[in-house]
Design an enzyme around this catalytic site. Structure first.
Site, PDB file in Angstrom:
ATOM      1  CB  VAL A 286       6.399  27.794  11.914  1.00 47.66           C
ATOM      2  CG1 VAL A 286       6.870  26.369  12.185  1.00 47.66           C
ATOM      3  CG2 VAL A 286       6.928  28.734  12.989  1.00 47.66           C
ATOM      4  CB  ILE A 289      10.222  29.406   6.528  1.00 48.41           C
ATOM      5  CG1 ILE A 289       9.677  30.845   6.536  1.00 48.41           C
ATOM      6  CG2 ILE A 289      11.733  29.414   6.343  1.00 48.41           C
ATOM      7  CD1 ILE A 289      10.126  31.667   7.732  1.00 48.41           C
ATOM      8  CD  GLU A 291      11.522  25.137   9.059  1.00 51.16           C
ATOM      9  OE1 GLU A 291      10.868  24.176   9.486  1.00 51.16           O
ATOM     10  OE2 GLU A 291      11.009  26.111   8.473  1.00 51.16           O
ATOM     11  CG  ASP A 333      42.849   3.135 -15.514  1.00 48.01           C
ATOM     12  OD1 ASP A 333      43.479   3.871 -16.288  1.00 48.01           O
ATOM     13  OD2 ASP A 333      42.888   3.257 -14.279  1.00 48.01           O
ATOM     14  CG  ASP A 612      45.346   1.441 -10.823  1.00 46.10           C
ATOM     15  OD1 ASP A 612      46.154   2.320 -11.192  1.00 46.10           O
ATOM     16  OD2 ASP A 612      45.229   0.341 -11.407  1.00 46.10           O
ATOM     17  CG  ASP A 616      46.550   6.826 -11.805  1.00 50.15           C
ATOM     18  OD1 ASP A 616      47.154   7.345 -12.747  1.00 50.15           O
ATOM     19  OD2 ASP A 616      46.308   5.608 -11.728  1.00 50.15           O
ATOM     20  CG  ASN A 706       4.964  22.423   8.556  1.00 52.39           C
ATOM     21  OD1 ASN A 706       5.364  22.425   7.401  1.00 52.39           O
ATOM     22  ND2 ASN A 706       5.778  22.569   9.577  1.00 52.39           N
ATOM     23  CG  ASP A 710       6.057  20.579   4.985  1.00 51.86           C
ATOM     24  OD1 ASP A 710       5.226  20.444   4.075  1.00 51.86           O
ATOM     25  OD2 ASP A 710       6.579  21.664   5.299  1.00 51.86           O
TER      26      ASP A 710
END
Length: 871
Positions: A286, A289, A291, A333, A612, A616, A706, A710
């Site tokens: 857990v 990984i 995730e 432009d 614009d 275009d 974790n 994390d």
């Protein structure tokens, strides 16, 4: 009421509105209370409870909860109260993680919702007898709206005026060819949608012509609203980078599961209780990984995008942020983007006269006549109020309208005296616009547009003299428009360019100044430094364009300026050979823009293109990054673009590229931080089991690490300010991997570093206390807090002491909270529940040395050039 079957008069009467005055504020309020806002029903969002439950869909989380439940049952059977702590703590940690996940998702969703609001369409409406621009959601039935080519139709409406109008209605009818519209058409009451030629429909777009219409239905009452459920296809897909990271997460997950399987088997063989080693193995999976990596990337992207909004760049699609960091060519432009778009009419030339006249002073009678005709051939308008002038429409037209107004000829009075009977709208292929009026008992067509196009269609006037004057004005960076007239026998039912815009009597020229933006020159210099090629693309005269390009530094020694006709005569191979030396394209068509984009893309460059107009849109889609103008841009252009510039400024594109590079760099830092620390966790537990057949961390200790390292530090790291030298490097290749240039190896080595430090901590702790719990306490402390230190190390490839150790305030707060959460379980009664011991001071000092070791290692690596590269 079947509005398509009603006359214009009966429609207006039925909606209780007059076309000239529009609705009053009081009427609008009453109608809004009855009909609501002009919005389609939104896709139903997930509730907080649904989001919370979604956090538990991950297989490993479910396995962990199952293991905790088994542990709880075992504790109940054995009757040991102390055994309740572990499953209870695991449950608490998992729930806290789920709450954090919901908070992260909500923050990302709010940021994206804010972006949708910023890019909402607007409408030109007549209310209280005055024209105004409002949010389209504020329209009510009975509102009088004005539309022109490039506008999205904001609501279902009955046409009351139309000139050469065509509407693209494929979303409703499936018909790919634009439908011709006519306000005065008589339509059968049973006619299908595609045959209701006197109606326009919400969600469609105007491809040609101009119109006035009265709103008949809004929101869910529109034809689009009736099929809204079928159109509920909002894209919730991931960006390319997120997909790659999700795939990477799967591969790392497989490796982590294999490692956890080995750990479980080794633990069983060495007599560790099955439930304990099983929960440790699952907890490691857990924790290891990543995730949550794609979700954190979404947050970093959305935070970055919000930061870009403050700098006038609205990103419509998240993948554009990733692409921005790779931009190597910016095709811009000229008018309004490189220049100020503050058009002021300063010079005029009347056919037959010898000199230019200064129009900033009161004009002569001959110039007034020229201005009168030019003003009648304009769709733009200037609204005067206590707040000042408000220019509506094309800036070149509003400059003419303002000049006529200053010379005693307000546009409203001219239109009243000489009503427009018909016309041919401007388009960028013809570069002309025509309106037809009754003047002095005659039917007169007034033609306005590019001189070189007009000159070919004139049958009277000193064209050669005018050409010299035009070149002289263009060389002085003036934008020049020609004006001519033609007397017609009658008002044509269907005005066509080939029949009307010929045999023209040349009247004269008007010249407008549009000075370069002060910040554009500096932005061009930044582009050069960043390895980005700036290219000017304009419909202006090549001499005018070249003069401004040289002033801005876009055109340098050896660079070329070519016209659209010269480009048309080039083969693709010839263009490929020369494209890198061409800095200015003048008098270009929208088709030319697509060729320019594709030529650069064949050189493997990432191209940004501005636009614009409605024509275009194909070029904006073809470009890697389409940039629409927020002020002058049509709704169609904005819909096709990846990014909208709310200030129409070239410098904003460069700022957006800078932010894009910064966001990508921050994502890279977050990925490196999370993967490096997670690899360290796997190595720690795996090698301890292989070498000593002991678990260096319990399941709840792993989960707590974790939790505290994390989420918050990773997000705070993703909010790092863009580094000052980010535009001193060449753009990365568009297909470059996140782990290119040895970054993947660096991450792996950093993982090894954390593994070694944690294993040393475990061995020392166990030996010095004589208990596995002592080793686990040292490992917990070192692994958790060294990861907090690493979050600071990852902030830059430069020395942390050069950029300021505590200059990221968000990271300071996240780190402080992480340290407090670690201390909470180390130095309070919670330590017992987590299986931790109180240690002698000497061991805390040793642990501090190990915690700070990553700082020393990373600083030495940066000093010797082992991290980062000079580009």
């Amino acid at each position: 009421m079947l509005y398509h079957h009603e006359t214009i008069e009966s429609t207006l009467e039925g909606l209780n509105v007059k076309a000239e005055a529009g609705l009053s504020d009081a009427s609008v309020q009453t109608l809004r209370e009855k009909h609501g806002f002009n919005k389609l029903r939104e896709k139903k969002k997930k509730t907080m409870l649904q989001r919370f439950l979604d956090q538990f869909k991950d297989v490993m989380i479910l396995i962990l909860l199952a293991a905790a439940a088994i542990s709880f049952v075992v504790a109940c059977v054995e009757g040991n109260p102390k055994e309740f702590f572990e499953p209870a703590l695991i449950l608490i940690i998992v729930v806290i993680n789920a709450i954090l996940g919901v908070m992260q998702e909500s923050k990302a969703e709010k940021a994206l919702d804010a972006l949708k609001g910023l890019s909402a369409p607007h409408a030109r409406v007549i209310r209280n007898g005055k024209e105004d621009v409002i949010d389209a959601s504020l329209l009510v039935p009975g509102d009088i709206i004005h539309l022109e080519a490039g506008d999205f139709v904001p609501a279902d409406a009955r046409l009351i005026e139309s000139i050469g109008l065509k509407s693209e209605e494929s979303a409703l009818t499936g018909e790919s060819v634009p439908s011709e519209k006519d306000a005065h058409a008589v339509v059968d009451e049973k006619a299908p949608l595609g045959d209701r030629t006197n109606m326009i429909f919400s969600g469609c777009s105007i491809t040609y012509g101009t119109a006035a219409a009265v709103v008949t239905a809004i929101g869910m009452d529109t034809e689009m609203g009736k099929i809204a459920n079928l159109l509920d296809n909002e894209d919730e897909g991931q960006t390319p980078l997120q997909k790659k990271l999700a795939q990477l997460g799967k591969y790392l997950g497989i490796l982590a599961l294999i490692a956890c399987g080995v750990i479980f088997v080794v633990g069983l063989l060495n007599g560790i209780p099955a439930i304990e080693i099983f929960m440790t193995a699952v907890s490691l999976a857990v924790s290891a990984i990543p995730e949550g990596l794609p979700a954190i990337v979404t947050i970093v992207l959305s935070i970055g995008v919000q930061r870009m909004v403050k700098k006038n760049a609205i990103i419509r699609r998240l993948p554009a942020v990733e692409t921005l960091g790779s931009a190597s060519v910016i095709c811009s432009d000229k008018t309004g983007t490189l220049t100020q778009n503050r058009m002021t009419l300063v010079k005029a030339y009347v056919d037959g006269e010898n000199t230019l006249e200064d129009v900033t002073k009161p004009a002569s009678d001959s110039v007034k006549k020229l201005l009168k005709y030019a003003c009648l051939c304009c769709d733009g308008s200037v609204v005067f109020s206590e707040e000042g002038e408000k220019h509506l429409g094309d800036p070149t037209e509003t400059a003419i309208v303002l000049a006529a107004h200053k010379n005693g000829m307000p546009k409203e009075e001219l239109n009243h005296a000489h009503p427009r009977l018909a016309g041919i709208p401007f388009d960028s292929d013809r570069k002309l616009m025509t309106t037809i009026h009754e003047m002095d008992g005659k039917i007169v067509a007034i033609v306005k547009g590019a001189f070189d196009v007009m000159a070919q269609r004139c049958v009277s006037g000193d064209i050669e003299r005018a050409r010299k004057i035009c070149d002289e004005m263009s060389a002085n960076a003036l934008r020049v428009l020609a004006v001519g007239i033609r007397t017609l026998d009658a008002v044509p039912e269907q005005p066509e360019s080939g029949k009307i815009e010929k045999d023209i009597q040349f009247m004269g020229l008007v010249g407008m100044i549009d000075p370069p933006r002060p910040e554009a020159k500096a932005a061009v210099e930044v582009c050069r430094r960043a390895g980005i090629k700036p290219v000017m693309i304009t419909g202006d005269h090549v001499v005018t364009a070249s003069a401004i390009a040289r002033e801005l530094g876009i055109m340098q020694a050896g660079d070329k300026a070519i016209t659209g006709s010269e480009l048309d005569n080039m083969t693709d191979r010839e263009l490929d050979d020369q494209v890198e030396s061409i800095s200015v394209y003048a008098r270009v068509s929208p088709e030319n823009k697509i060729r320019i984009v594709k030529a650069w893309q064949r050189k493997d460059k990432v191209v940004s293109m501005t636009g614009d107009g409605v024509n275009d849109a194909p070029a904006l889609k073809a470009a890697d990054i389409g940039c629409a103008m927020g002020i002058t841009g049509t709704d169609v252009a904005k819909g096709a673009a990846d990014m909208t510039l709310t200030d129409d400024n070239f410098a904003t594109i460069v700022d957006a590229v800078r932010e894009g590079r910064g966001i990508y760099a921050n994502i890279k830092k977050v990925v490196g931080f999370l993967l490096g620390t997670n690899i360290g966790e796997v190595i720690t537990v795996f090698m301890a089991m292989i070498l000593w057949h002991k678990t260096p961390l319990l399941s709840m200790q792993l989960l707590w690490i974790n939790l505290v390292t994390d989420s918050l530090p990773a997000i705070a790291l993703g909010m790092e300010n863009v580094e000052s030298d980010v535009m001193d490097k060449k753009p990365k290749h568009k297909n470059e991997s996140l782990f290119a240039n040895g970054y993947g190896v660096q991450i792996a080595l950093q993982g090894v570093m954390f593994g070694l430090l944690s294993l040393i901590a475990f061995r020392l702790g166990e030996r010095m206390t004589g208990a596995v719990e002592g080793g686990q306490t040292m490992t917990f402390m070192v692994l958790a807090l060294s990861q907090v230190v690493q979050a600071f190390n990852m902030r830059s490839e430069k020395s942390l002491f050069k950029i300021g150790v505590f200059s990221n305030k968000k990271l300071n707060g996240a780190a402080l909270l992480s340290v407090v959460l670690v201390a909470l379980v180390l130095f309070t009664p919670l330590a017992t529940a987590f299986g931790l011991l109180a240690l002698p001071l000497k061991m805390y000092l040793i642990a501090l040395g190990l915690i700070l070791a990553p700082l020393a290692v990373m600083e030495l690596s940066k000093a010797f050039g082992l991290i980062g590269r000079n580009k």
